[in-house]
Design an enzyme around this catalytic site. Structure first.
Site, PDB file in Angstrom:
ATOM      1  N   SER A   1       0.451   2.798  -1.970  1.00  0.00           N
ATOM      2  CA  SER A   1       1.033   2.659  -3.412  1.00  0.00           C
ATOM      3  C   SER A   1       2.184   3.605  -3.334  1.00  0.00           C
ATOM      4  O   SER A   1       2.769   3.859  -2.502  1.00  0.00           O
ATOM      5  CB  SER A   1       0.096   2.371  -4.368  1.00  0.00           C
ATOM      6  OG  SER A   1       0.878   2.125  -5.759  1.00  0.00           O
TER       7      SER A   1
ATOM      8  N   ASP B   1      -0.579  -8.949  -2.553  1.00  0.00           N
ATOM      9  CA  ASP B   1      -0.049  -8.104  -3.603  1.00  0.00           C
ATOM     10  C   ASP B   1       1.393  -8.254  -3.859  1.00  0.00           C
ATOM     11  O   ASP B   1       2.489  -8.517  -3.193  1.00  0.00           O
ATOM     12  CB  ASP B   1       0.098  -6.962  -2.412  1.00  0.00           C
ATOM     13  CG  ASP B   1       0.518  -5.698  -3.243  1.00  0.00           C
ATOM     14  OD1 ASP B   1       0.683  -5.595  -4.426  1.00  0.00           O
ATOM     15  OD2 ASP B   1       0.434  -4.484  -2.372  1.00  0.00           O
TER      16      ASP B   1
ATOM     17  N   HIS C   1      -2.920  -6.138  -4.816  1.00  0.00           N
ATOM     18  CA  HIS C   1      -2.536  -4.526  -4.731  1.00  0.00           C
ATOM     19  C   HIS C   1      -3.784  -3.478  -4.367  1.00  0.00           C
ATOM     20  O   HIS C   1      -3.653  -2.898  -3.637  1.00  0.00           O
ATOM     21  CB  HIS C   1      -1.862  -3.993  -5.919  1.00  0.00           C
ATOM     22  CG  HIS C   1      -1.081  -2.789  -5.677  1.00  0.00           C
ATOM     23  ND1 HIS C   1      -0.290  -2.390  -4.631  1.00  0.00           N
ATOM     24  CD2 HIS C   1      -1.359  -1.458  -6.199  1.00  0.00           C
ATOM     25  CE1 HIS C   1       0.324  -1.285  -4.550  1.00  0.00           C
ATOM     26  NE2 HIS C   1      -0.545  -0.606  -5.485  1.00  0.00           N
TER      27      HIS C   1
END
Length: 403
Positions: free
Chosen positions: A152, A343, A376
């Site tokens: 991320s 995601d 995610h």
């Protein structure tokens, strides 16, 4: 065989040399909280930097010495015998500037005033963090990392490392990340920030002096963020439309119970499963409120504003006409890019943009798209395909550096 690192203790590193920031200002002396695992080898070739995401910290793995319940946020990935094997690699976790876990940030005392920085703390960027991390590497005598890795926002830092310090990165692992935020992602961040800014307890960012915390804003910000971390499939599996509590009449007396159905009543035309209120009805509401309440107890509102803005600003191709391949053209690292099918925050298409840019500039890149239902957050979870992939990649790095 996998095992726990065990109890770990962070160290506070002070840097007296001023740090120039992208916004044109300079941060004078500052501290960074650092945690390390494993042993640095004689030629310092086995070091790996793990960069953290929004609400994480330097505590990547192991058990915190001051709290046996505080397990590192990537403990399933980092440790003896784990994909990033600390029996072979020396792993460093750094808490970024502006955070609220010990590094200099809005909660820290400004030596010039003797009061917390609060709203005066400068807006920082991913590039500022990378420059600060480079000084940590210098302090350890590490000229080149075997790998820089992150998921991320951590993946953005890893990518920035390969661009800003090409000679200091052997391999770059970018997981569940993106070369820049989409307008939709910036919009989510703005809604979250607005929730904090509009909280009456925010006091323009100087709530410390008032002895309050803008909990309501933080709760909403976290709830918004958490929705984007999970996939629709994962939320449906975990919660569906299950009701947390339904009141029904039993012999004329109200009795509370948990209704796991669809909330469409008892089959006789009466919808007595609903309470017809704006209190928590559905399990998913209860979950989000719990996450929001928990977050508001340990995270700092000013830090949330700073880090989400750093997310917004990240765009390494901005200064070269939006051409990502050109931004990556002078890199020398080898890359592993990983995405997850569900995601939607940082969708696989965004990872493919990085892969295409790397291929266009003739860099060595491996790409994997993992079919996982968790959205995610999948980069934080244990998935054998994902972990085996990372393990195999680090085996390759281990052979290169001879560990």
């Amino acid at each position: 065989m996998e095992s726990s690192i065990g109890i770990v203790t962070p160290q506070r590193m002070h840097f007296a040399e001023p740090l120039p920031l992208q916004n044109g200002s300079t941060l004078a002396g500052y501290d960074l909280m650092v945690e390390t695992y494993g042993e640095l080898n004689a030629d310092r070739s086995n070091a790996v930097l793990v960069c953290h995401a929004l609400n994480a910290s330097h505590h990547v793995a192991g058990i915190a010495a001051d709290n046996p319940k505080d397990v590192g946020w990537w403990d399933n990935m980092v440790g003896p015998g784990k994909p990033l094997d600390t029996d072979r690699f020396f792993v460093i976790g750094v808490n970024n500037l502006g955070s609220c876990f010990g590094s200099t940030g809005p909660m820290s005392l400004d030596e010039a005033t003797g009061t917390p920085y609060g709203a005066r703390f400068p807006v920082v960027t991913v590039e500022d963090w990378v420059n600060a991390q480079a000084r940590v590497a210098d302090a350890f005598g590490i000229q080149k990392f075997a790998a820089v890795m992150g998921g991320s926002l951590g993946g953005m830092q890893a990518l920035a490392w390969s661009i800003m310090y090409p000679e200091r990165v052997g391999h770059c692992l970018v997981i569940a990340s993106t070369p820049k935020l989409s307008a939709q992602n910036i919009a989510f961040n703005e809604v979250a920030r607005s929730a904090i800014l509009s909280d009456p307890d925010f006091h323009g960012g100087n709530y410390y002096a008032h002895g309050v915390v803008p909990r309501r804003g933080l709760r909403v910000a976290r709830m918004i963020g958490h929705i984007t971390y999970l996939s629709d499939e994962d939320m449906a599996t975990k919660f569906g439309r299950a009701l947390r509590r339904a009141e029904t009449l039993v012999d004329g007396v109200k009795a509370a119970g948990k209704e796991n159905g669809t909330g469409n009543g008892n089959g006789n035309g009466q919808d007595d499963a609903y309470r017809f209120s704006f209190d928590v009805e559905f399990e998913v509401e209860s979950y989000l409120r719990y996450q929001g309440d928990k977050f508001a107890e340990y995270f700092d509102a000013n830090t949330y504003l700073l880090i989400t803005r750093a997310l917004d600003y990240f765009d390494p191709a901005r200064t070269v006409g939006g051409n990502l391949a050109k931004a990556l053209s002078h890199t020398t690292a080898k890359y592993l890019i990983v995405s997850f099918t569900t995601d939607w925050r940082f969708a696989p298409t965004r990872s493919r943009e990085i892969v295409k840019a790397l291929l266009d500039t003739r860099r060595t890149v491996s790409y994997a798209e993992i079919d996982a239902p968790h959205g995610h957050d999948a980069f934080l979870l244990t998935d054998s395909r994902y972990h085996n992939l990372v393990r195999a990649y680090y085996e390759r790095i281990a052979r290169e550096v001879g560990v």
